[in-house]
Design an enzyme around this catalytic site. Structure first.
Site, PDB file in Angstrom:
ATOM      1  N   GLY A 144      32.682 -28.894 -51.819  1.00 45.70           N
ATOM      2  CA  GLY A 144      33.698 -28.056 -50.145  1.00 45.70           C
ATOM      3  C   GLY A 144      33.144 -28.720 -49.816  1.00 45.70           C
ATOM      4  O   GLY A 144      32.306 -29.326 -49.455  1.00 45.70           O
TER       5      GLY A 144
ATOM      6  N   ASP B 288      42.668 -24.581 -55.712  1.00 45.65           N
ATOM      7  CA  ASP B 288      41.349 -23.984 -55.246  1.00 45.65           C
ATOM      8  C   ASP B 288      42.218 -22.561 -54.804  1.00 45.65           C
ATOM      9  O   ASP B 288      43.182 -22.051 -53.965  1.00 45.65           O
ATOM     10  CB  ASP B 288      41.504 -24.531 -53.869  1.00 45.65           C
ATOM     11  CG  ASP B 288      40.307 -24.044 -53.392  1.00 45.65           C
ATOM     12  OD1 ASP B 288      39.535 -23.171 -53.236  1.00 45.65           O
ATOM     13  OD2 ASP B 288      39.598 -25.303 -52.648  1.00 45.65           O
TER      14      ASP B 288
END
Length: 388
Positions: free
Chosen positions: A77, A105
């Site tokens: 991330g 996502d």
């Protein structure tokens, strides 16, 4: 004109590289989305802080041919996966390939990257490219709401009806106190991945998506992505067990009352779902059509995670050819902090060459810029630097 200017810039000696970028593009482009005005980031606002990098990413190989190809962009991330995925989609579209870019996502940022609202759970056309480019943010909550609505139309007994259709009505009655319908309100972990897989099935089967010969996935951070990629194998095994159980229940039913259990559509539906899941599984494992691109930043922690990700992808038999190292600082700077940071980055990048999981991948470095890459012109700018 833009391509010619970028070509000139990339040939400029390093000491005048930054000056060439800063002189260019003084016009602010504007457009509208759903009737609301917005302003694209312009290249005059983007200043490179890194150095020009070698053309090692092999975009010629990625762009050749008109057969459908899938590119999954993922990693830790916060490393810039969305910008890399969006810039790749823009690059494909500008090279004549009708392209779709999809965010799997749960914490979407594809809308921000394109500076366009993509949150409706439907395909939205992106303006400013040479070939059709559409984007989609998969919305698990919206999909669960739709399932709940369908369940309500069945009188609020959607789960029970499904189990009855499989010949398991008695079990459904015994489980009545568990309030199965509440599953729609409190979806279990993994729901995001299941819905993403269902979308991949649609891409393979629906006429609506036949026009696209490049599909780019902006995936979730590492843990979510590994669940997504391992899901087809898990579902295939689970469905096989359910089908066998259904057959055994039918045999038991026959032995008890001397008659065959009436054949329902449920078994056929399960077989069809199993076939579709197998297609997705085969797609993920097909090195001719599918490639996973790992994105990282030049820190030891991020590169270590990238190494573990590549090891996991190999276990899942997913093809990986490229490693993108984003946010690389310049080699010369008057800033003492920047120089120290650069040395740390170089040590981290050196560790890639010594890492058995990463050393064999194409290394694509992306220089740091002093603002967000946002809007099609900025994504094109990034794509022309990265995807070469």
């Amino acid at each position: 004109m833009v391509a010619a200017l970028l070509g000139h810039i990339l040939k400029t000696p390093k000491h005048s590289f930054l000056r060439s970028i800063n002189r260019s593009f003084d016009t602010i482009l504007s457009s509208s989305v759903h009737g609301k005005p917005f302003i694209f980031t312009t290249l005059s606002q983007v200043r490179l802080l890194g150095n020009a990098v070698e053309a090692v990413c092999g975009f010629d190989e990625m762009v050749e041919g008109n057969q459908r190809k899938f590119y999954m962009v993922g990693g830790k991330g916060g490393v810039g996966k969305t910008s890399c995925a969006a810039s790749l989609a823009v690059k494909f579209a500008n090279h004549g390939h009708p392209t779709m870019v999809v965010s799997t996502d749960p914490a979407h940022s594809l809308s921000d990257s394109f500076s366009q609202d993509l949150t409706g759970g439907r395909l939205v056309q992106i303006e400013g490219v040479n070939s059709p480019l559409f984007a989609l943010e998969i919305n698990p909550e919206k999909s669960m709401e739709e399932l709940h609505t369908k369940s309500q139309k069945l009188g609020g007994g959607g789960v029970k009806t499904l189990m009855e259709s499989m010949g398991l009505g008695m079990i459904a009655g015994q489980l009545g106190e568990l309030k199965l319908e509440e599953l729609f309100h409190t979806p279990p972990p993994g729901t995001d991945e299941i819905i993403a897989i269902s979308k991949v099935m649609q891409f393979l089967e629906s006429q609506e998506y036949n026009m696209f010969n490049r599909i780019v996935f902006d995936t979730a951070p590492t843990g979510h992505t590994l669940r997504l990629l391992s899901l087809p194998e898990f579902l295939d095994g689970s469905l096989s067990k359910i089908i066998k159980l259904k057959a055994k229940l039918g045999s038991a039913f026959k032995s008890l009352i001397g008659k065959e259990e009436p054949q329902s559509d449920a078994s056929d539906n399960l077989e069809k779902i199993k076939e579709r899941v197998a297609k997705v599984r085969d797609l993920f494992h097909d090195s001719d059509t599918t490639e996973f691109i790992i994105v990282t930043i030049p820190t030891v922690m991020a590169i270590n995670e990238s190494s573990r990700l590549h090891a996991s992808l190999k276990k899942e038999r997913i093809t990986v050819k490229r490693l993108v190292v984003n946010q690389v600082l310049p080699s010369t700077s008057d800033c003492k902090f920047c120089s120290m940071k650069r040395k740390d980055q170089m040590r981290a990048i050196e560790s890639i060459h010594n890492d058995p999981e990463l050393a064999g991948l194409r290394l694509c470095e992306v220089p740091l810029v002093d603002m967000e890459i946002r809007g099609v012109p900025a994504l094109k700018f990034m794509g022309d630097i990265l995807w070469r």
